[in-house]
Design a protein around this motif. Structure first.
Motif, PDB file in Angstrom:
ATOM      1  N   GLY A  24     -16.462  27.857  77.026  1.00  0.00           N
ATOM      2  CA  GLY A  24     -15.951  27.117  78.110  1.00  0.00           C
ATOM      3  C   GLY A  24     -15.203  25.705  77.690  1.00  0.00           C
ATOM      4  O   GLY A  24     -15.247  24.875  78.226  1.00  0.00           O
ATOM      5  N   GLY A  28     -12.359  21.555  82.097  1.00  0.00           N
ATOM      6  CA  GLY A  28     -13.386  20.505  82.363  1.00  0.00           C
ATOM      7  C   GLY A  28     -14.069  19.885  81.285  1.00  0.00           C
ATOM      8  O   GLY A  28     -13.527  19.501  80.343  1.00  0.00           O
ATOM      9  N   HIS A  78     -17.961  35.837  79.652  1.00  0.00           N
ATOM     10  CA  HIS A  78     -19.292  35.671  79.632  1.00  0.00           C
ATOM     11  C   HIS A  78     -19.760  37.019  80.619  1.00  0.00           C
ATOM     12  O   HIS A  78     -20.875  37.234  80.846  1.00  0.00           O
ATOM     13  N   ASN A 104     -21.466  25.659  77.104  1.00  0.00           N
ATOM     14  CA  ASN A 104     -21.015  24.764  77.900  1.00  0.00           C
ATOM     15  C   ASN A 104     -20.372  25.519  79.179  1.00  0.00           C
ATOM     16  O   ASN A 104     -20.621  25.296  80.407  1.00  0.00           O
ATOM     17  N   ILE A 125     -23.472  34.999  83.591  1.00  0.00           N
ATOM     18  CA  ILE A 125     -22.559  34.242  83.052  1.00  0.00           C
ATOM     19  C   ILE A 125     -23.055  32.835  82.421  1.00  0.00           C
ATOM     20  O   ILE A 125     -22.761  32.792  81.134  1.00  0.00           O
ATOM     21  N   ILE A 156     -25.940  23.376  78.242  1.00  0.00           N
ATOM     22  CA  ILE A 156     -25.786  22.576  79.158  1.00  0.00           C
ATOM     23  C   ILE A 156     -26.314  22.925  80.540  1.00  0.00           C
ATOM     24  O   ILE A 156     -25.969  24.161  80.930  1.00  0.00           O
ATOM     25  N   TYR A 190     -27.505  29.407  91.568  1.00  0.00           N
ATOM     26  CA  TYR A 190     -26.888  28.494  90.417  1.00  0.00           C
ATOM     27  C   TYR A 190     -28.080  27.738  89.555  1.00  0.00           C
ATOM     28  O   TYR A 190     -28.221  27.632  88.357  1.00  0.00           O
ATOM     29  N   ASP A 217     -27.719  17.276  80.519  1.00  0.00           N
ATOM     30  CA  ASP A 217     -27.161  17.360  82.042  1.00  0.00           C
ATOM     31  C   ASP A 217     -25.991  16.393  82.024  1.00  0.00           C
ATOM     32  O   ASP A 217     -26.274  15.365  81.648  1.00  0.00           O
ATOM     33  N   PRO A 218     -24.953  16.987  82.152  1.00  0.00           N
ATOM     34  CA  PRO A 218     -23.779  16.301  81.933  1.00  0.00           C
ATOM     35  C   PRO A 218     -23.775  15.104  83.102  1.00  0.00           C
ATOM     36  O   PRO A 218     -23.107  14.071  82.963  1.00  0.00           O
ATOM     37  N   GLY A 224     -12.948  21.105  87.868  1.00  0.00           N
ATOM     38  CA  GLY A 224     -12.778  22.160  88.579  1.00  0.00           C
ATOM     39  C   GLY A 224     -13.953  23.033  89.218  1.00  0.00           C
ATOM     40  O   GLY A 224     -13.937  23.522  90.362  1.00  0.00           O
TER      41      GLY A 224
HETATM   42  N1  LIG Z   1     -18.998  19.482  86.527  1.00  0.00           N
HETATM   43  C1  LIG Z   1     -20.246  18.907  86.773  1.00  0.00           C
HETATM   44  O1  LIG Z   1     -20.401  18.207  87.750  1.00  0.00           O
HETATM   45  C2  LIG Z   1     -21.621  19.524  86.154  1.00  0.00           C
HETATM   46  C3  LIG Z   1     -22.728  18.992  86.488  1.00  0.00           C
HETATM   47  C4  LIG Z   1     -23.832  19.531  85.881  1.00  0.00           C
HETATM   48  C5  LIG Z   1     -23.750  20.660  84.968  1.00  0.00           C
HETATM   49  N2  LIG Z   1     -22.427  20.924  84.621  1.00  0.00           N
HETATM   50  C6  LIG Z   1     -22.483  21.997  83.960  1.00  0.00           C
HETATM   51  O2  LIG Z   1     -21.409  21.791  82.902  1.00  0.00           O
HETATM   52  C7  LIG Z   1     -20.689  23.172  82.353  1.00  0.00           C
HETATM   53  C8  LIG Z   1     -19.317  23.016  82.357  1.00  0.00           C
HETATM   54  O3  LIG Z   1     -18.795  22.803  83.772  1.00  0.00           O
HETATM   55  P1  LIG Z   1     -17.250  22.152  84.123  1.00  0.00           P
HETATM   56  O4  LIG Z   1     -17.473  21.269  85.038  1.00  0.00           O
HETATM   57  O5  LIG Z   1     -16.368  22.009  82.973  1.00  0.00           O
HETATM   58  O6  LIG Z   1     -16.706  23.440  84.666  1.00  0.00           O
HETATM   59  P2  LIG Z   1     -15.114  23.837  85.008  1.00  0.00           P
HETATM   60  O7  LIG Z   1     -14.285  22.606  84.821  1.00  0.00           O
HETATM   61  O8  LIG Z   1     -15.124  24.860  85.915  1.00  0.00           O
HETATM   62  O9  LIG Z   1     -15.102  24.747  83.478  1.00  0.00           O
HETATM   63  C9  LIG Z   1     -15.698  25.814  83.231  1.00  0.00           C
HETATM   64  C10 LIG Z   1     -15.473  26.440  82.086  1.00  0.00           C
HETATM   65  O10 LIG Z   1     -16.233  27.703  81.804  1.00  0.00           O
HETATM   66  C11 LIG Z   1     -15.333  28.638  81.498  1.00  0.00           C
HETATM   67  N3  LIG Z   1     -15.978  29.822  82.076  1.00  0.00           N
HETATM   68  C12 LIG Z   1     -16.230  30.218  83.537  1.00  0.00           C
HETATM   69  N4  LIG Z   1     -16.520  31.456  83.644  1.00  0.00           N
HETATM   70  C13 LIG Z   1     -16.410  32.157  82.669  1.00  0.00           C
HETATM   71  C14 LIG Z   1     -16.699  33.489  82.059  1.00  0.00           C
HETATM   72  N5  LIG Z   1     -16.773  34.247  82.848  1.00  0.00           N
HETATM   73  N6  LIG Z   1     -16.403  33.554  80.808  1.00  0.00           N
HETATM   74  C15 LIG Z   1     -16.104  32.642  79.768  1.00  0.00           C
HETATM   75  N7  LIG Z   1     -15.803  31.561  80.242  1.00  0.00           N
HETATM   76  C16 LIG Z   1     -15.972  31.178  81.628  1.00  0.00           C
HETATM   77  C17 LIG Z   1     -14.121  28.474  81.855  1.00  0.00           C
HETATM   78  O11 LIG Z   1     -13.182  28.964  80.971  1.00  0.00           O
HETATM   79  P3  LIG Z   1     -12.059  30.136  81.472  1.00  0.00           P
HETATM   80  O12 LIG Z   1     -11.533  29.891  82.889  1.00  0.00           O
HETATM   81  O13 LIG Z   1     -10.944  30.062  80.308  1.00  0.00           O
HETATM   82  O14 LIG Z   1     -12.828  31.266  81.456  1.00  0.00           O
HETATM   83  C18 LIG Z   1     -13.868  26.966  81.565  1.00  0.00           C
HETATM   84  O15 LIG Z   1     -13.496  26.551  80.519  1.00  0.00           O
HETATM   85  C19 LIG Z   1     -21.289  24.410  83.141  1.00  0.00           C
HETATM   86  O16 LIG Z   1     -22.214  24.799  82.617  1.00  0.00           O
HETATM   87  C20 LIG Z   1     -21.810  23.420  84.332  1.00  0.00           C
HETATM   88  O17 LIG Z   1     -22.970  24.279  85.027  1.00  0.00           O
HETATM   89  C21 LIG Z   1     -21.224  20.766  85.476  1.00  0.00           C
END
Ligand SMILES: NC(=O)c1ccc[n+]([C@@H]2O[C@H](COP(=O)([O-])OP(=O)(O)OC[C@H]3O[C@@H](n4cnc5c(N)ncnc54)[C@H](OP(=O)(O)O)[C@@H]3O)[C@@H](O)[C@H]2O)c1
Length: 308
Positions: A24, A28, A78, A104, A125, A156, A190, A217-218, A224
């Motif tokens: 990922g 993000g 994934h 991630n 995923i 993550i 989730y 935990d970020p 997004g």
């Molecule tokens: N943002 C927050 O507030 C937050 C808080 C706690 C934990 N997290 C965790 O942090 C991690 C990253 O989240 P983010 O906030 O960066 O999300 P994001 O901006 O939506 O980015 C998600 C990433 O995951 C990839 N992804 C999604 N579905 C996929 C699939 N089917 N196969 C392969 N790659 C896939 C996307 O790549 P493509 O679109 O190119 O496939 C993208 O690069 C996640 O595990 C999330 O649970 C985030």
């Protein structure tokens, strides 16, 4: 906004010669982590995902920092274990070392669905695909640890695991269904997947202590993952995280910290909150070693056909 104490130059040593894989990494937190880590000059960073044009933007951002780091996009979906297997095999074939695997990629609060392989969408995923990648790359990680002193896996997770299904934590019997039965269904699915990221990381640390596994935990930030939610779901995130929200430029700091922290200053299998703080937010499921072991065994059984 929360004030965090993190400084790349102070907290992450030069990464000369290292090979890093960030799932990922096209968007993000993964993309931001890749751009930041490139400033510490690793030899190579793989970013995985499905979106090639987003990947090219990240690669251009990295190049614009002036780093010599080679950045490579690797298609890896994934929701399709054949694609995950293929991506892992590309890395194993090309690389003689893998220093960091940052697990991630993720989706959140998605409507009911199944992956191509028939797993509940978020579990498939967020957990199953990462487990396959980790298992396929385990030997390379072990070799790296032996030859270069250490190798890391950084799963993550998220404190959203507090919403994991009561009475179960993980509902093993239904992981191949859409699990549509909860009132807060998409959030509980989730949470279940993020609990799995933590438990699998804890079990990985226990079974393979030669690999440094630090779960991050970020903290909540407006990537997004959050900004693409509908109004009600966004309200759930904002109200559930009052006083915790991070500036969008800080969301990746904790996982970058986990790459750099000296291994004797962190504990394998521990969950770290931003930045570098051992979590105080464990629920009893998080510390349930029977549940972690059951998840490991269930996952091994599911992955068996893909590990040959
Ligand atoms: N943002 C927050 O507030 C937050 C808080 C706690 C934990 N997290 C965790 O942090 C991690 C990253 O989240 P983010 O906030 O960066 O999300 P994001 O901006 O939506 O980015 C998600 C990433 O995951 C990839 N992804 C999604 N579905 C996929 C699939 N089917 N196969 C392969 N790659 C896939 C996307 O790549 P493509 O679109 O190119 O496939 C993208 O690069 C996640 O595990 C999330 O649970 C985030």
């Amino acid at each position: 906004m929360v004030k965090l104490d993190f400084n790349l130059e102070r907290d992450v040593p030069e990464l000369t010669g290292k090979v890093i894989l960030i799932t990922g990494g096209t968007n993000g937190l993964g993309a931001a982590a890749a751009v930041m880590l490139a400033r510490r000059n690793p030899a190579k960073i793989y970013i995985t995902g499905r979106n090639e044009s987003a990947a090219q933007h990240v690669i251009a951002d990295i190049k614009s920092t002036g780093t010599q780091t080679e950045t490579v996009w690797l298609r890896c979906d994934h929701a399709n274990l054949a694609s995950v297997k293929e991506a892992a095999e590309v890395v194993s074939a090309k690389e003689s070392r893998l220093d960091v695997l940052m697990a991630n990629a993720g989706v959140m609060a998605r409507p009911p669905g199944l992956t191509n392989d028939g797993y509940e969408l978020q579990f498939g995923i967020n957990h199953v695909a990462h487990a396959l990648l980790i298992r396929k790359l385990l030997r390379l990680l072990q070799k790296t640890a032996k030859e270069h002193g250490e190798a890391r896996v950084i799963p993550i997770s998220s404190l959203a695991f507090v919403l994991a299904p009561r009475g179960h934590g993980i509902v093993f019997d239904d992981l191949k269904t859409t699990q549509e039965y909860w009132i807060l269904g998409k959030w509980q699915r989730y949470a279940q997947s993020k609990l799995a990221n933590l438990l699998y990381g804890r079990e990985l640390a226990r079974r393979y202590p030669e690999i440094v596994t630090l779960v991050a935990d970020p903290g909540p930030s407006n990537t997004g993952l959050v900004s693409n939610l509908g109004f009600l779901d966004k309200m759930i995130v904002y109200l559930g995280n009052i006083g915790r929200f991070l500036d969008v430029d800080q969301g990746h700091w904790n996982q970058v910290w986990a790459v750099g922290v000296p291994k004797d200053q962190a504990k394998g299998g521990e969950l770290y909150e931003p930045v570098g703080k051992p979590s105080q937010a464990y629920t009893h499921w998080c510390l349930d070693s029977n549940l972690a072991e059951r998840l490991w065994d269930w996952t091994e059984e599911e992955l068996r056909p893909w590990l040959t």
